[in-house]
Write an enzyme that holds these catalytic residues in place. Sequence first.
Site, PDB file in Angstrom:
ATOM      1  N   GLU A  44       8.297   9.780  27.742  1.00 16.38           N
ATOM      2  CA  GLU A  44       8.633   9.220  26.444  1.00 16.38           C
ATOM      3  C   GLU A  44       9.510  10.165  25.631  1.00 16.38           C
ATOM      4  OE1 GLU A  44       5.702   9.573  27.985  1.00 16.38           O
ATOM      5  OE2 GLU A  44       4.176   8.302  27.070  1.00 16.38           O
ATOM      6  N   ASN A  95       8.897  11.918  33.484  1.00 14.47           N
ATOM      7  CA  ASN A  95       8.243  13.189  33.231  1.00 14.47           C
ATOM      8  C   ASN A  95       8.794  14.263  34.161  1.00 14.47           C
ATOM      9  OD1 ASN A  95       6.753  11.658  35.255  1.00 14.47           O
ATOM     10  ND2 ASN A  95       5.092  13.145  35.115  1.00 14.47           N
TER      11      ASN A  95
END
Length: 130
Positions: free
Chosen positions: A76, A63
Amino acid sequence: MNNNVNGVVDGESVVEFSTIDPKVQELINAAIKVRNNAYCPYSNFAVGAALRTKTGEIITGCNVENGTFAPSVCAERNAICKAISEGFREYEALAVVAYQETEFTSPCGTCRQTLSEFCNKNMPVYLAKP
């Protein structure tokens, strides 16, 4: 299926790391490693993700937060965008690693939408703690 995944080893939804397939262990270890690169000065919540392509490559992402009001870049989506930019379009599995004391961290709604567009609906997603 047990939807109450709370970290209690039940042998089905939650298992000991040592009992899972070595390819899944490799995927989770890659997510653990890339989590160390997370840039999260606002939330202090580091997340790592590792995506295995159909050809066996592991593409990682972490992230990356910033000061805008828009969603930051989740691990992701970072991994999927990186895989697409490197020419990979088919995936076998995803591992997501973050630390919460009593729970696992699953993909957010924005990430789930991205996963639904680029991944097979039956693709396994493994949630783990570092």
